[in-house]
Design an enzyme around this catalytic site. Sequence first.
Site, PDB file in Angstrom:
ATOM      1  N   GLY A 229      66.626  15.221 -46.649  1.00  0.00           N
ATOM      2  CA  GLY A 229      67.752  14.399 -47.106  1.00  0.00           C
ATOM      3  C   GLY A 229      67.514  13.808 -48.484  1.00  0.00           C
TER       4      GLY A 229
ATOM      5  N   ARG B  12      52.353  16.962 -44.027  1.00  0.00           N
ATOM      6  CA  ARG B  12      52.645  15.682 -44.670  1.00  0.00           C
ATOM      7  C   ARG B  12      51.388  14.833 -44.838  1.00  0.00           C
ATOM      8  NH1 ARG B  12      58.319  14.458 -41.531  1.00  0.00           N
ATOM      9  NH2 ARG B  12      59.628  15.533 -43.043  1.00  0.00           N
TER      10      ARG B  12
ATOM     11  N   GLY C  71      64.350  20.644 -44.195  1.00  0.00           N
ATOM     12  CA  GLY C  71      63.465  20.821 -43.044  1.00  0.00           C
ATOM     13  C   GLY C  71      63.394  22.267 -42.575  1.00  0.00           C
TER      14      GLY C  71
HETATM   15  P1  ADP Z   1      67.824  22.676 -44.062  1.00  0.00           P
HETATM   16  O1  ADP Z   1      67.158  21.914 -42.936  1.00  0.00           O
HETATM   17  O2  ADP Z   1      66.882  23.626 -44.732  1.00  0.00           O
HETATM   18  O3  ADP Z   1      68.546  21.775 -45.017  1.00  0.00           O
HETATM   19  P2  ADP Z   1      70.178  23.152 -42.453  1.00  0.00           P
HETATM   20  O4  ADP Z   1      69.724  22.117 -41.494  1.00  0.00           O
HETATM   21  O5  ADP Z   1      71.360  22.848 -43.302  1.00  0.00           O
HETATM   22  O6  ADP Z   1      68.946  23.615 -43.393  1.00  0.00           O
HETATM   23  O7  ADP Z   1      70.542  24.492 -41.678  1.00  0.00           O
HETATM   24  C1  ADP Z   1      69.617  25.168 -40.860  1.00  0.00           C
HETATM   25  C2  ADP Z   1      70.279  25.716 -39.632  1.00  0.00           C
HETATM   26  O8  ADP Z   1      71.388  26.534 -39.960  1.00  0.00           O
HETATM   27  C3  ADP Z   1      69.335  26.601 -38.850  1.00  0.00           C
HETATM   28  O9  ADP Z   1      69.124  26.032 -37.582  1.00  0.00           O
HETATM   29  C4  ADP Z   1      70.063  27.931 -38.739  1.00  0.00           C
HETATM   30  O10 ADP Z   1      69.933  28.541 -37.473  1.00  0.00           O
HETATM   31  C5  ADP Z   1      71.493  27.532 -38.986  1.00  0.00           C
HETATM   32  N1  ADP Z   1      72.306  28.664 -39.469  1.00  0.00           N
HETATM   33  C6  ADP Z   1      72.095  29.394 -40.576  1.00  0.00           C
HETATM   34  N2  ADP Z   1      72.996  30.389 -40.675  1.00  0.00           N
HETATM   35  C7  ADP Z   1      73.794  30.288 -39.599  1.00  0.00           C
HETATM   36  C8  ADP Z   1      74.933  31.042 -39.120  1.00  0.00           C
HETATM   37  N3  ADP Z   1      75.410  32.089 -39.801  1.00  0.00           N
HETATM   38  N4  ADP Z   1      75.506  30.631 -37.961  1.00  0.00           N
HETATM   39  C9  ADP Z   1      75.026  29.577 -37.282  1.00  0.00           C
HETATM   40  N5  ADP Z   1      73.976  28.831 -37.680  1.00  0.00           N
HETATM   41  C10 ADP Z   1      73.368  29.180 -38.816  1.00  0.00           C
HETATM   42 MG    MG Z   2      67.946  21.091 -41.094  1.00  0.00          MG
END
Ligand code: ADP
Ligand code: MG
Length: 390
Positions: A372, A35, A349
Site C-alpha cells: 500500500g 522483512r 504483496g
Molecule cells: P499486489 O498484491 O501485487 O498489489 P493484487 O493484490 O492487486 O496484487 O492482485 C493479486 C491477485 O490478483 C492475485 O491473488 C491473483 O490471483 C489475482 N488475479 C490476477 N489476475 C486475475 C484474473 N484474471 N482473474 C482473477 N484474479 C486475478
Molecule cells: Mg495483494
Amino acid sequence: MKRLSDLDLAGKRVLVRVDFNVPQDEGGAVEDDTRIRGALPTLRAILDAGGRPILMSHLGRPKDGPDPKYSLRPVAEHLAGLLGAPVVFCEATVGDAARACIGGAQEGTVVVLENTRFLPGETKNDDGLAREMAALADVYVSDAFGSVHRAHASTEGVARHVADKAAGLLLAREVEFLTKALDEPERPFVAVLGGAKVSDKLGVIEALLGKADRLLIGGAMSYTFLRAQGFDTGASLVEEDRVDWAKGVLEKAGDRLLLPSDHIVADKMKEDADIETVVRGIPADKMGLDIGPDTRRRYTDVLAEAKTVIWNGPMGVFEMAPFAEGTLTVARALAEATRNGALTVVGGGDSVAAINEAGLADRVGHVSTGGGAMLEFVEGKTLPGLAVLG
Ligand code: ADP
Ligand code: MG
C-alpha cells in the site's frame, strides 16, 4: 529527509520503527524473514556507531489488547539468529516496565519491544502514547516503509516528539529507487500493472499515465478495460461501475496503454480446470485467468527496450500453475531488462510473492517491502511517516 549518517548515535538510545509484520506458522515460527533481513543493515550501522537500538513494530491485527498469538517474542528470537548480536525481548512496549527492560540491556544489545498494536492508542495515533514512546528515545529512526502511509503513534506521532530523527537505510533505499523511477526516469519508462481490482489502483494508473511511456495492463483489471473497448469478457471479473472511468483512461492514453490481445481462459478458477487460449472476445461461460502467448510476446518486446520499469500486480491467477505463465514471463522480462542496465522496481504483496517464487528477486533492481505504501508513493500522496521525518 535526514539520513542515518546525519545523526550522532554514539551512546544514544535509538528508537527504530521496523516492519517485523512477518508471516508465521501455527507455532509462531517465522515463515518468511525477508522483512527482518531488510532491517539488518540499519541495525548493524547503529551498533557500529555505538548506538543502542530499541525496536518497535506491529505484528498482525490483535483485536483487544495483548494477545500471545501476536507477540513479537518469536520474531525477536529469529532476529537474534540472523544478527549475531545479543537481542533482548521486552514484554512491555512503553512505560516503566519498558524503561526497566531497556535499562537492563547491555551495550551492544538490540532491544525488541512488544507489539505496538497491543496498545489501543497505536492505530488512533494517540498523542499520549506517542509521547510515551518518545520518552524511550534520544533519537528516532524509521525503517518501516510498509507502514509509512499510516499515521499511527509508532510511525508518525512519536516522531513529532523527538528532535533527532532520520530514515533508516532500508527506507532511504525505497524512497531513492521510487523517486528516481518516477521523477527522473531514463526512457522508455514502462509501467506494468495487474492484479485483482482496477478500483484498488485508479490513482496509480492515472498517476503513471502522466509519467510512463507505456502502460502494460494484465490481470483481472484488464477485463474492465476490454469491456470499455466493447469486447466480450465472458465470466471474467469486470467492475461495471468503473467501465466509464476506463473509457476515459483509454481515450487519454491512446496507444501508450497496451491491453491483452489473447487470454488463457477456463470455466472455473481451479488448478484442474480445462484451459484454452482465446483471441479477442471471451466466450460467455469462460473467464480470463491469465494473459495469452501473443500478449506475453508483445509485453516482453516492450520490456526489452525499457530503461525504467515499475511493476505492480500479477498478470493472472499466478497462485495456480495453469495461470502463472504470464506473471512468470513478466518477472523474467524484468530480470532481463535489469541485466541490460534498466532500473527496475517491483512492489505489492502478491507481485513480490510471485517474483520470489520465480527465484528472480535478486535479479531485479529493487523489491519494495511496501504494498500500500508503494502505491500511495507512486500516486504522489503525502505519506505521513515520511513527511514527519522532513
Ligand atoms: P499486489 O498484491 O501485487 O498489489 P493484487 O493484490 O492487486 O496484487 O492482485 C493479486 C491477485 O490478483 C492475485 O491473488 C491473483 O490471483 C489475482 N488475479 C490476477 N489476475 C486475475 C484474473 N484474471 N482473474 C482473477 N484474479 C486475478
Ligand atoms: Mg495483494
